[in-house]
Structure formats: C-alpha cells, structure tokens
Motif scaffolding. Structure first.
Motif: not given
Length: 178
Positions: A35-36, A39
């Motif tokens: 997820t990071l 992003v």
C-alpha cells in the motif's frame, strides 16, 4: 544555492517522477508495504504532472539546454543507458540471475547521471548518480547476504531517490516573474 532554469526543472520533475513511479512498481511486497508503494507511486506520478504543468507554462530560457548538439549527446547517453541496462538484464536472465536485474539497471541509471551532469548543467546530478549507485550496491549486498530480494531494496531506494530529486528540483527552481 544552485538552481536550474524553471522549464528544465519541470522536465526533470516530469521524467524523474515517471521513473520513480516505475521503480516503486518493481518490488513485489506484502501489505502494508504494498500500500505504501502504491501511495508513493501515485505521489511520484503527481510530481510528474506538476512537472508537465511547469513545462507547459514556461518558455525556454536564454542559454537553456536544448540545441541540436546537446540534444544529440543527450540521446546518445540515454540510448547507451537503455542498451546497457537491457543487454545486462538479458544476460542476467540467461545466467539464471534475473533477481539481480534491478541492481544492474539501478547502477546503470546511476552511472548515466555523470555524463548528463555537464550536459544539463546541473552538478547536483552527481549526487543523484552516487546515491543511485549506492542503492544498487545495497541491493546487491542485501541479495547476496540475506533472503531479501534485491529488487525490494533497489525499487524502494531508487524510487525514493528519483522522487526526492524531482521534488527538490521543483522546489529550488526560480519562480516565474509576475
């Protein structure tokens, strides 16, 4: 403090933002790191869009890079970079070492900033080149000494470096008059 012309800063942010996005997509990672990385990819792509807007709103400055001889040298450097990275990655695949392809590509990308430095008149590119080569070395050592995949180290490191450099270049570019 050294600055590059605004239009060149926009081009730098555009190119490096796109390449940072690509590097962030290299590592296969589990959650929450995945997820990071997504992003970070979106943020880097946003930086590329800001760079494109800066380019669109800027006029070429007097004395800016962009004559035919400079364009030709730039093209030769980039073609040599892609050829070295592509052939090296193919060789690693043939040797059964494709996990180290991101390491090789990162080292080639880092090395290509050195001949670009005088061409683009941005000595800060040497710092980026050294940092990219150090990330490649970190990926190599990590891959050889642990179970961590080299692409994870290199993808995150290269993505962060390129993105940070793109933001730094935009932040230090001269503001438009009026």
């Amino acid at each position: 403090m050294l600055t590059v012309p605004r239009r060149q800063a926009g081009l730098t942010a555009l190119y490096l933002g796109v390449f940072a996005t690509i590097w962030f997509s290299v590592p296969a990672a589990d959650q929450p790191l995945r997820t990071l990385l997504i992003v970070a990819s979106v943020a880097a792509l946003g930086t590329a869009v800001v760079g494109a807007v800066v380019v669109a709103r800027s006029r070429p400055e007097a004395g800016a890079v962009g004559d035919r001889a400079s364009d030709r040298r730039y093209l030769i450097i980039v073609v040599a970079e892609f050829a070295a990275a592509g052939l090296g990655a193919a060789l690693l695949a043939v040797l059964g070492r494709s996990a180290y392809a991101p390491v090789l590509v990162c080292a080639v990308v880092g090395a290509h900033f050195f001949p670009l430095t005088p061409l683009l008149r941005d000595p800060r590119l040497r710092l980026l080149g050294v940092a990219m080569c150090l990330v490649a070395l970190a990926g190599l050592v990590t891959g050889l000494a642990s179970a961590v995949v080299p692409g994870l180290v290199v993808g995150i490191g290269a993505g962060l470096l390129l993105w940070a450099y793109a933001v730094w270049t935009l932040a230090t570019a001269p503001r438009p008059a009026g």
